[in-house]
Design an enzyme around this catalytic site. Structure first.
Site, PDB file in Angstrom:
ATOM      1  N   HIS A  34     -79.585  64.160   8.704  1.00 10.31           N
ATOM      2  CA  HIS A  34     -80.954  63.968   8.224  1.00 10.31           C
ATOM      3  C   HIS A  34     -81.004  63.791   6.705  1.00 10.31           C
ATOM      4  O   HIS A  34     -81.983  63.295   6.171  1.00 10.31           O
ATOM      5  CB  HIS A  34     -81.838  65.137   8.672  1.00 10.31           C
ATOM      6  N   HIS A  72     -83.408  55.636  10.729  1.00  8.99           N
ATOM      7  CA  HIS A  72     -83.833  54.242  10.888  1.00  8.99           C
ATOM      8  C   HIS A  72     -85.343  54.071  10.864  1.00  8.99           C
ATOM      9  O   HIS A  72     -85.833  52.969  11.061  1.00  8.99           O
ATOM     10  CB  HIS A  72     -83.281  53.669  12.200  1.00  8.99           C
ATOM     11  N   TRP A 118     -77.589  58.439  -0.423  1.00 10.18           N
ATOM     12  CA  TRP A 118     -76.752  59.419  -1.131  1.00 10.18           C
ATOM     13  C   TRP A 118     -76.733  60.755  -0.428  1.00 10.18           C
ATOM     14  O   TRP A 118     -77.648  61.107   0.307  1.00 10.18           O
ATOM     15  CB  TRP A 118     -77.265  59.611  -2.575  1.00 10.18           C
ATOM     16  N   ASP A 132     -77.593  63.775  -1.198  1.00  8.17           N
ATOM     17  CA  ASP A 132     -78.385  64.343  -2.287  1.00  8.17           C
ATOM     18  C   ASP A 132     -79.406  65.373  -1.810  1.00  8.17           C
ATOM     19  O   ASP A 132     -80.351  65.689  -2.527  1.00  8.17           O
ATOM     20  CB  ASP A 132     -79.098  63.208  -3.029  1.00  8.17           C
ATOM     21  N   ARG A 177     -78.057  47.226  17.879  1.00  8.37           N
ATOM     22  CA  ARG A 177     -77.768  47.105  16.441  1.00  8.37           C
ATOM     23  C   ARG A 177     -76.446  46.397  16.166  1.00  8.37           C
ATOM     24  O   ARG A 177     -76.010  46.312  15.024  1.00  8.37           O
ATOM     25  CB  ARG A 177     -77.760  48.498  15.808  1.00  8.37           C
TER      26      ARG A 177
HETATM   27  C1  HEM Z   1     -82.752  69.297  19.746  1.00  4.86           C
HETATM   28  C2  HEM Z   1     -81.908  68.531  19.132  1.00  4.86           C
HETATM   29  C3  HEM Z   1     -82.056  67.048  18.919  1.00  4.86           C
HETATM   30  C4  HEM Z   1     -83.087  66.226  19.192  1.00  4.86           C
HETATM   31  C5  HEM Z   1     -84.432  66.601  19.789  1.00  4.86           C
HETATM   32  C6  HEM Z   1     -82.700  64.892  18.819  1.00  4.86           C
HETATM   33  C7  HEM Z   1     -83.490  63.778  18.949  1.00  4.86           C
HETATM   34  C8  HEM Z   1     -83.173  62.523  18.531  1.00  4.86           C
HETATM   35  C9  HEM Z   1     -83.992  61.360  18.659  1.00  4.86           C
HETATM   36  C10 HEM Z   1     -85.374  61.340  19.304  1.00  4.86           C
HETATM   37  C11 HEM Z   1     -83.355  60.327  18.101  1.00  4.86           C
HETATM   38  C12 HEM Z   1     -83.826  58.878  17.961  1.00  4.86           C
HETATM   39  C13 HEM Z   1     -83.387  58.072  19.119  1.00  4.86           C
HETATM   40  C14 HEM Z   1     -83.717  56.626  18.942  1.00  4.86           C
HETATM   41  O1  HEM Z   1     -82.918  55.893  18.357  1.00  4.86           O
HETATM   42  O2  HEM Z   1     -84.790  56.221  19.407  1.00  4.86           O
HETATM   43  C15 HEM Z   1     -82.099  60.822  17.625  1.00  4.86           C
HETATM   44  C16 HEM Z   1     -81.178  60.051  16.969  1.00  4.86           C
HETATM   45  C17 HEM Z   1     -80.009  60.548  16.452  1.00  4.86           C
HETATM   46  N1  HEM Z   1     -79.545  61.829  16.560  1.00  4.86           N
HETATM   47 FE1  HEM Z   1     -80.453  63.368  17.466  1.00  4.86          FE
HETATM   48  N2  HEM Z   1     -81.455  64.932  18.298  1.00  4.86           N
HETATM   49  C18 HEM Z   1     -81.020  66.220  18.340  1.00  4.86           C
HETATM   50  C19 HEM Z   1     -79.809  66.693  17.930  1.00  4.86           C
HETATM   51  C20 HEM Z   1     -78.854  65.947  17.291  1.00  4.86           C
HETATM   52  C21 HEM Z   1     -77.594  66.438  16.856  1.00  4.86           C
HETATM   53  C22 HEM Z   1     -77.043  67.861  17.045  1.00  4.86           C
HETATM   54  C23 HEM Z   1     -76.961  65.418  16.262  1.00  4.86           C
HETATM   55  C24 HEM Z   1     -75.583  65.527  15.667  1.00  4.86           C
HETATM   56  C25 HEM Z   1     -75.108  64.814  14.727  1.00  4.86           C
HETATM   57  C26 HEM Z   1     -77.836  64.254  16.308  1.00  4.86           C
HETATM   58  C27 HEM Z   1     -77.559  62.993  15.778  1.00  4.86           C
HETATM   59  C28 HEM Z   1     -78.358  61.892  15.908  1.00  4.86           C
HETATM   60  C29 HEM Z   1     -78.053  60.588  15.344  1.00  4.86           C
HETATM   61  C30 HEM Z   1     -76.824  60.212  14.541  1.00  4.86           C
HETATM   62  C31 HEM Z   1     -79.099  59.763  15.681  1.00  4.86           C
HETATM   63  C32 HEM Z   1     -79.279  58.294  15.271  1.00  4.86           C
HETATM   64  C33 HEM Z   1     -80.212  58.238  14.088  1.00  4.86           C
HETATM   65  C34 HEM Z   1     -80.547  56.829  13.671  1.00  4.86           C
HETATM   66  O3  HEM Z   1     -80.487  55.941  14.511  1.00  4.86           O
HETATM   67  O4  HEM Z   1     -80.928  56.642  12.518  1.00  4.86           O
HETATM   68  N3  HEM Z   1     -78.972  64.625  16.946  1.00  4.86           N
HETATM   69  N4  HEM Z   1     -82.012  62.160  17.898  1.00  4.86           N
END
Ligand code: HEM
Length: 913
Positions: free
Chosen positions: A134, A139, A192, A194, A485
């Site tokens: 985060h 995106h 960054w 940051d 993507r």
């Molecule tokens: C309760 C826990 C979590 C929830 C509710 C959650 C929910 C979500 C949702 C709703 C998305 C966007 C999906 C989309 O592309 O439409 C997402 C993306 C993502 N999540 Fe999670 N997530 C959780 C935990 C985690 C954890 C532990 C990681 C570990 C690294 C993670 C990594 C990511 C990444 C890398 C993306 C892609 C972001 C992007 O496309 O910019 N998430 N997540």
């Protein structure tokens, strides 16, 4: 030949092998920096509007501009993601977008059948990485119009019909000039490292989180974060995808920011809010980056090669002081080896890194000099941005558990199990406040995340309710996102980043069911395997790795680049910019320190924990013996006994000597054999079951004896029985461990008699002593005792007299020959004499109970082969004994696996005097 990387095998070749592995990785990184960085942004138009003011020279700006002064828009918010893969291979999919059906992939290959834990790390590691992502990327909200719609597969438990996934928000800045580029998307946070998840990626958000007083962030009086009115989520830099793990981290590092600001304000009272805020942000962000680099990463990829690679990323192997020193000797060995004509390292690497221009030369220099503190930011000739492939490999949703098991600090008893979906959004802050941060940190510290494997995607995330969107299958979404993507499918992905492609499904896994599903879904074509699926399916992993080599290849390049490219981690990572106090704070603070600072109640649970992301539990580090007595007692009590407490209604049966389960591998892995803790797997051959409490010895006035006989505030007392081989006599025993500052503990055990006290089950019916008469007729017991050196039947207490509890050596020790633990009147006839489980009696005794008066004599222990004479000597000695103190409980008694099979009471045998 194997398709998998071979460097992990180098660890088997000792230190130089490890360094050879490190150099291999460094060379790999050089190649990736050269071949795998692609920029898709047009900076000029942005730069024309950016004015880097004086403040931005020594501070991170709100939107990330002005980090690179010659290209101020580089890395700032709302700039495009770059690529690690040649854009020619990253055109988003169109005709194949829905093949195979993403929902079928979700159901057949990703859905969690049973929770598969990653036992080498704890659950803090899972929330931490989401917290980091985060900071790094987002995106933006998905596009509402024109979602991707597709039929539900026949095996969908939700029935037939269609489902849809919203598309990624398109890049509104594309112009005709971008023709030919693959689809581009913008990062809505700064690129960054940051701290933008705390501070925001724009001025308006930053203004919301700041208090504008003394450089601090807004925090309520009780340490919680202010909440948004409608959502109930905290006001912070980034609060999407929210759940309680993120609430914990955001609260913790907001408090850390304020602690830094307080320190700066003390040192620089004349400085204004803005100056203090800017410095505190720099320091807090660098601290998080350091924790990630030298703590989180080595925990999640716990391999000696990558561990050193991470250390070199932050410290540089040629640095000085603190943890750097640990590497100096090794580095010297490496340099000596490289200088030799028959260099071992050169031979195993197959190249000569000393030859100018060879592949390894620059890599070695890089590995050896480190990055942080280097003179200039280095973006390897390509403007810095995070990449789509980087985002893709961090889709680590299988890390999520299904439930958070909440424990009281120190306990192993689940007090409440909360489904994670009930900790989301506004509920997160409520749960954090209700359960309290310290209990949740402890609970996360001792539980595991899910492992990054197939069929381990939490089902709540596969049916995730998102406000204003509806229910979403995140597993299907993750698969679709890569296709949308333009992140290539698995095998092409590997090819493009310098890894060997797989040649058959069986390279990935030997599991027949998984293979059948893979072949069915991908129509027997390995080229069609989705990137995410292939990564989760990799069963051959470098030793200690929680994920596979494909994701790791992206990490090698990204982890370094995030630091290398950033002015504030290179040229301006200085005392002038950060302040001397700031550099000191970053370099000398660990995640354990941060947790302790803001959760004093975790002090005991964190004793001996050197990496907050590895499962907390009993650690006996190398310097354990040098600790103060109080800390040693706290460690064994909290992380040993309380952590493995056995509830009163589940005590193991007394009769069985081998009924104990071993402590979980969590606890045992790191337990080194020291005198206070038994070797892993140890079972007490006798006295297998008992209860233990913290105890102090309060000496009477001026007793004649020295050392610990003058007082011991920090001890453990274990009361137990020997299983009588004849199965009828009740045979109580006592073991007392007195901790000493900086020195080994002293231990003594005592019995009533070898044969016990007949059918009397009152534990306090008789006094006990460290010397009991040999009993010729008690062959059975003698045989058992010989196994634990209780034979001869005399234990000495000489060493108790030689040292005080503060560790001072006594110049003229005076020790008794025999000591008697005489039950005091308040316990002597408190419990029934009838047959029953004595532990239930002892469990009712509370802190403050005085159990024994301790008597001692200096009369010589004379023996006789004639039992009647031996008995007379014993009576004479007993009559000569005087009271020297009292044993008082400083905790209640508890039963625990640690008390039964972990704690070790050394006997001082007659031969050891
Ligand atoms: C309760 C826990 C979590 C929830 C509710 C959650 C929910 C979500 C949702 C709703 C998305 C966007 C999906 C989309 O592309 O439409 C997402 C993306 C993502 N999540 Fe999670 N997530 C959780 C935990 C985690 C954890 C532990 C990681 C570990 C690294 C993670 C990594 C990511 C990444 C890398 C993306 C892609 C972001 C992007 O496309 O910019 N998430 N997540």
């Amino acid at each position: 030949m194997s398709v998998w990387v071979t460097w992990p095998a180098l660890t088997k070749l000792g230190t130089l092998g490890i360094f050879a592995g490190l150099l291999t990785l460094a060379a790999e990184r050089e190649a990736l920096l050269k071949n795998n960085l692609f920029d898709l942004e047009n900076f000029d138009g942005y730069n024309a509007q950016i004015n880097c003011d004086a403040r931005s020279l020594t501070a991170r700006t709100e939107d990330g501009t002005c980090n690179i002064l010659s290209n101020p828009a580089e890395g700032s918010a709302l700039k495009r993601f770059g690529r690690n893969i040649n854009p020619a291979y990253t055109q988003g999919e169109t005709t194949t977008l829905l093949t195979p059906n993403p929902r079928d992939v979700s159901i057949s290959l990703l859905a969690r059948d049973e929770f598969k834990p990653a036992t080498s790390v704890n659950f803090i590691a899972a929330s931490w990485i989401q917290f980091m992502t985060h900071d790094w990327f987002h995106h933006g909200a998905n596009a509402v119009d024109d979602p991707i719609t597709f039929p539900r597969p026949a095996n969908d438990p939700k029935g037939s019909g269609t489902m849809s996934v919203q598309r990624t928000q398109p890049d509104p800045t594309r112009t005709g000039a971008d023709a030919g580029k693959p689809r581009t998307y913008r990062n809505h946070t700064t690129h960054w490292w940051d701290g933008s998840q705390l501070y925001g990626s724009d001025k308006a958000t930053s203004d919301k989180v700041r208090s504008f007083v003394d450089g601090k962030l807004k925090v309520n009086a009780d340490g919680t974060l202010p909440k948004e009115l409608i959502s109930g989520k905290p006001v912070t830099g980034f609060n999407e995808n929210w759940w309680v793990g993120l609430s914990m981290l955001h609260q913790l590092f907001t408090l850390e920011h304020n602690a830094i600001a307080t320190k700066l304000k003390q040192k620089y009272p004349e400085k204004n809010d803005q100056w203090l805020y800017d410095r505190a942000r720099l320091i807090n962000s660098a601290l998080m980056a350091k924790i990630h680099t030298v703590e989180w990463t080595p925990a999640i990829i716990a391999n000696p090669i990558t561990e050193r690679a991470m250390y070199s990323n932050w410290w540089g192997l040629l640095g000085q002081g603190g943890p750097r020193d640990d590497f100096q000797a090794d580095v010297r060995k490496l340099q000596e080896d490289l200088a030799k004509s028959d260099s071992f390292v050169k031979r195993i690497l197959g190249f000569d890194p000393n030859v100018a221009g060879s592949i390894g030369n620059g890599s070695i220099n890089h590995a050896l000099t480190g990055i942080v503190g280097s003179t200039a930011p280095n973006n390897a000739g390509v403007p810095f941005s995070l990449t789509e492939e980087f985002v893709s490999v961090y889709r680590m949703h299988p890390l999520m558990r299904d439930n958070i098991n909440v424990y009281n600090v120190g306990s192993n008893q689940v007090s409440r199990s909360i489904p994670i979906q009930n900790t989301r959004d506004g509920d997160a802050e409520n749960i954090l406040n209700a359960e309290r941060a310290d209990r949740l940190w402890y609970s996360f510290g001792i539980t595991h995340p899910g492992s990054l494997t197939l069929n381990n995607f939490p089902n709540f995330l596969r049916d995730l309710s998102i406000p204003l969107v509806g229910n979403v299958d995140l597993a299907a979404t993750d698969v679709l996102r890569d296709r949308e993507r333009g992140v290539p499918r698995y095998n092409e992905f590997r090819r493009q980043i310098g890894l060997k492609p797989i040649t058959k499904f069986e390279d990935l896994t030997k599991d027949a069911t998984t293979l059948a599903q893979l072949k069915r879904l991908y129509n027997n074509d390995i080229e069609k395997i989705d990137a995410l699926v292939g990564q989760l399916a990799e069963t051959v992993r470098p030793e200690g790795f929680a994920f596979g080599e494909t994701a790791f290849q992206i990490f090698i390049v990204s982890a370094s680049r995030r630091l290398m490219a950033d002015r504030f981690f290179t040229k301006d990572y200085t005392a002038e910019v950060y302040t001397p106090e700031g550099i000191d704070w970053v370099e000398h603070t660990t995640m354990v320190d941060v947790l302790r600072r803001h959760n004093p109640q975790l002090h005991s649970s964190l004793v001996g924990v050197d990496n907050a992301f590895k499962p907390w539990g009993l650690n006996i580090p190398a310097d354990y013996e040098s600790w103060p007595a109080a800390n040693k007692q706290a460690n064994l009590w909290v992380n040993g006994a309380l952590r493995t407490q056995i509830p009163a209604d589940q005590l193991p049966a007394l009769k069985k000597t081998d009924a104990l389960g071993l402590l979980g591998s969590i606890l045992w892995n790191k337990v080194k054999t020291r005198s206070d803790v038994a070797e892993a797997g140890y079972k007490k051959p006798i006295h297998a079951h008992g209860v233990m409490a913290k105890v102090k010895f309060v000496p009477t006035g001026n007793n004649a004896y020295t050392g610990l006989f003058k007082g011991s505030d920090y001890g453990l007392l274990r009361l137990s029985v020997t299983e009588d081989p004849k199965g009828k006599d009740f045979m109580p025993g006592l073991a007392w461990k007195a901790f000493v500052d900086g020195k080994p503990s002293e231990n003594v055990s005592a019995l009533y008699t070898l044969s016990g006290q007949g059918s009397n089950h009152n534990f306090f019916a008789n006094e006990m002593s460290q010397y009991v008469l040999p009993e010729a007729d008690n062959m059975g017991s003698s045989i058992i005792f010989s196994a634990v050196t209780l034979k001869p039947t005399l234990l000495l207490m000489n060493d108790f007299a030689k040292v005080t509890q503060t560790g001072a050596a006594v110049s003229k020790p005076v020790a008794p020959t025999q000591v008697y633990f005489v039950p005091r009147s308040e316990v002597r006839s408190r419990f029934s004499t009838a047959a029953h489980d004595f532990r239930q009696d002892l469990l009712t005794l509370t802190e403050g109970t005085k159990l024994y008066d301790v008597y001692a004599t200096s009369m010589e222990i004379k023996t006789s082969i004639l039992p009647s004479i031996a008995k007379r000597y014993a009576t004479e000695r007993r009559n000569s004994a005087v009271k020297i103190g009292e044993m008082e409980l400083t905790s209640p008694f508890i039963a625990s696996e640690f008390g039964d099979s972990g704690v070790f009471f050394k006997h001082q045998r007659n031969e050891d005097k």
